[in-house]
Design a protein around this motif. Structure first.
Motif, short mmCIF file in Angstrom:
data_model
loop_
_atom_site.label_atom_id
_atom_site.label_comp_id
_atom_site.label_asym_id
_atom_site.label_seq_id
_atom_site.Cartn_x
_atom_site.Cartn_y
_atom_site.Cartn_z
N LEU A 184 4.69 2.82 -11.64
CA LEU A 184 3.34 3.17 -11.17
C LEU A 184 2.37 2.04 -11.54
CD1 LEU A 184 1.09 5.05 -10.14
CD2 LEU A 184 1.15 6.23 -12.32
N LEU B 151 -3.56 8.22 -1.06
CA LEU B 151 -4.10 7.16 -0.19
C LEU B 151 -5.58 6.95 -0.48
CD1 LEU B 151 -3.83 5.20 2.19
CD2 LEU B 151 -4.29 7.10 3.73
N ARG B 152 -6.30 8.06 -0.68
CA ARG B 152 -7.72 7.97 -0.99
C ARG B 152 -7.93 7.20 -2.29
NH1 ARG B 152 -11.20 11.48 -3.48
NH2 ARG B 152 -9.44 12.82 -3.97
N LEU B 153 -7.08 7.48 -3.30
CA LEU B 153 -7.20 6.79 -4.59
C LEU B 153 -6.86 5.30 -4.44
CD1 LEU B 153 -5.65 9.44 -7.01
CD2 LEU B 153 -8.06 8.90 -6.66
N ALA B 154 -5.80 5.01 -3.67
CA ALA B 154 -5.41 3.60 -3.48
C ALA B 154 -6.52 2.83 -2.77
CB ALA B 154 -4.11 3.52 -2.68
N LEU B 155 -7.11 3.43 -1.73
CA LEU B 155 -8.19 2.75 -1.01
C LEU B 155 -9.43 2.60 -1.89
CD1 LEU B 155 -7.84 4.34 2.55
CD2 LEU B 155 -7.03 2.12 1.77
N HIS B 156 -9.64 3.58 -2.76
CA HIS B 156 -10.75 3.47 -3.72
C HIS B 156 -10.54 2.25 -4.62
CE1 HIS B 156 -13.61 4.58 -6.90
NE2 HIS B 156 -12.64 4.31 -7.74
N LEU B 157 -9.30 2.10 -5.12
CA LEU B 157 -9.02 0.96 -6.01
C LEU B 157 -9.20 -0.36 -5.26
CD1 LEU B 157 -5.92 2.22 -8.00
CD2 LEU B 157 -8.21 1.79 -8.88
N LEU B 158 -8.87 -0.37 -3.98
CA LEU B 158 -9.01 -1.60 -3.19
C LEU B 158 -10.47 -1.95 -2.93
CD1 LEU B 158 -6.00 -1.16 -0.78
CD2 LEU B 158 -6.41 -3.12 -2.26
N ARG B 159 -11.32 -0.94 -2.92
CA ARG B 159 -12.76 -1.20 -2.72
C ARG B 159 -13.42 -1.69 -4.00
NH1 ARG B 159 -12.76 3.36 0.67
NH2 ARG B 159 -13.22 4.70 -1.09
N LEU C 215 -0.95 -3.81 -5.90
CA LEU C 215 -1.84 -3.35 -4.83
C LEU C 215 -3.05 -4.26 -4.71
CD1 LEU C 215 -2.52 -1.09 -2.75
CD2 LEU C 215 -3.70 0.10 -4.58
N ALA D 244 -8.43 -1.93 -11.17
CA ALA D 244 -7.04 -1.49 -11.01
C ALA D 244 -6.16 -2.13 -12.06
CB ALA D 244 -6.55 -1.85 -9.61
N ALA E 89 2.93 -1.01 -9.38
CA ALA E 89 2.50 -0.80 -7.99
C ALA E 89 0.99 -0.92 -7.87
CB ALA E 89 2.96 0.57 -7.50
N GLU F 153 3.89 5.97 -5.31
CA GLU F 153 3.90 6.09 -6.77
C GLU F 153 2.80 7.04 -7.25
OE1 GLU F 153 5.81 5.09 -9.17
OE2 GLU F 153 7.18 3.84 -8.03
N ILE F 154 1.61 6.91 -6.67
CA ILE F 154 0.51 7.78 -7.10
C ILE F 154 0.84 9.22 -6.73
CG2 ILE F 154 -1.96 8.29 -6.91
CD1 ILE F 154 -2.41 5.34 -6.17
N ARG G 48 -8.16 3.68 7.43
CA ARG G 48 -7.58 5.01 7.62
C ARG G 48 -7.61 5.45 9.07
NH1 ARG G 48 -10.29 8.27 2.78
NH2 ARG G 48 -11.78 6.60 3.11
N LEU H 131 0.84 -1.20 0.00
CA LEU H 131 0.00 0.00 0.00
C LEU H 131 0.88 1.25 0.00
CD1 LEU H 131 -2.85 1.25 0.26
CD2 LEU H 131 -2.60 1.11 2.73
N ALA I 49 2.34 1.85 -3.40
CA ALA I 49 1.33 2.37 -4.34
C ALA I 49 1.04 3.84 -4.06
CB ALA I 49 0.05 1.53 -4.24
N ILE J 246 -2.05 -7.51 -1.91
CA ILE J 246 -2.37 -7.05 -0.56
C ILE J 246 -3.33 -8.03 0.12
CG2 ILE J 246 -4.46 -5.62 -0.74
CD1 ILE J 246 -2.72 -3.38 0.60
N ILE K 75 -0.98 15.64 -7.00
CA ILE K 75 -1.59 14.65 -6.11
C ILE K 75 -0.70 14.48 -4.89
CG2 ILE K 75 -2.38 12.25 -5.89
CD1 ILE K 75 -3.10 12.23 -8.76
#
Lengths: 201, 201
Positions: free
Chosen positions: B44, A27-35, B51, A41, B47, A14-15, B90, A8, A11, B55, A21
């Protein structure tokens, strides 16, 4: 910020290396992708990877292209006698979006800027020669930024090719549609009164 | 907007599908990646792909983790008698950042919200049972949003386990550090006078 996982954290890092950004947005974008479903992704990931491996520059105009000649350069519908000089790929897109130009383009890749250390040799000015010297191009249209650097670039190209039988033109500058005179800057207003055009009904 | 290349168009579309990023920003980001060395976009891309594939969720607390147990759950330094219930990953990060909590966590994955159609069964409330019923946990700490939904979630969990020999606590709510009373909202100010704490020098 401490991340619970190195994957995480990588990622997010990198973002966040993208312009505009920050770490929190990343972090918000990474968590969005995980949801989202993983396929989301994955397709973003493969689109980014393909972007840098598969994209090509058009050999004629240096626009981005999926093949060695872009759609504009390979089209027989476009007027080869007009060559519009732009700084950037985005400018081609902006002009194409208007639907008002049917000629061809040449993307310089920037503008002469001594302040940023960009000289004529770093731009694709040398690619103009072969196009205009054969006589195929009749008009060179400058569609460059309305800045000192844009004007310098246009002047440099004009001086280089002024002895050829070419018409040089520049996109019109003046008061934008919808603007009020009262609030326009003096230079734009000055230019637009000096370079006034015949009244059209 | 017409893109000169399908690959570019696909990349822009994928980037723009992220929340808070429009087509114009997406194009700006794609062009930024094209100006950088290709390795930048490749790292990118990998990653993002890693992710979602690599993960894991910690089996104990449901935080993100690189292995089956997260660093917090596998640490012998953490107090297993305290269990802090949070909504989201978070929130764990935010609490860990304070460095003031040495217990363990449980990530619910949301909060009870009839408006959004989220009931207790969609949260990881059932995972609390096995932890508290063995007697290993002495204190359950609610660190949930200061909203109706957060309060409902806390109450639901409290009701479910109130017969067990557990201490229930909740993070303190009141006037944030640096705030002036004059501008505080009435509910926060009301709560903070009702639930006043002994004065500490």
């Amino acid at each position: 910020m401490q991340y619970p996982s190195k994957i995480l954290s990588k990622a997010v890092e990198e973002i966040a290396s993208l312009p505009g950004i920050g770490k929190k947005s990343a972090l918000r974008l990474a968590l969005h992708l995980l949801r989202q479903p993983a396929s989301h992704a994955q397709s973003l990931s493969s689109a980014l990877s393909k972007l840098v491996t598969d994209i090509q520059y058009c050999q004629e105009c240096f626009n981005f292209s999926d093949s060695s000649l872009c759609e504009i350069c390979s089209s027989s519908q476009r007027n080869s006698q007009q060559l519009c000089i732009v700084e950037d790929v985005r400018d081609v897109m902006a002009l194409e979006n208007t639907g008002k130009y049917q000629g061809k383009y040449l993307v310089l890749g920037g503008r002469i800027s001594p302040m940023e250390g960009i000289g004529p040799s770093q731009l694709r000015i040398s690619a103009i020669g072969p196009k205009v010297e054969t006589g195929a191009v009749k008009e060179v249209i400058f569609a460059l930024s309305a800045t000192m650097e844009g004007d310098t670039t246009a002047y440099y190209i004009y001086k280089k090719f002024k002895n050829l039988p070419l018409v040089f033109s520049s996109i019109a500058r003046g008061i934008a549609v919808g603007d009020e005179l009262e609030y326009a800057d003096e230079i734009s207003l000055g230019r637009s009164i000096q370079q006034r055009v015949p009244y059209q009904q």
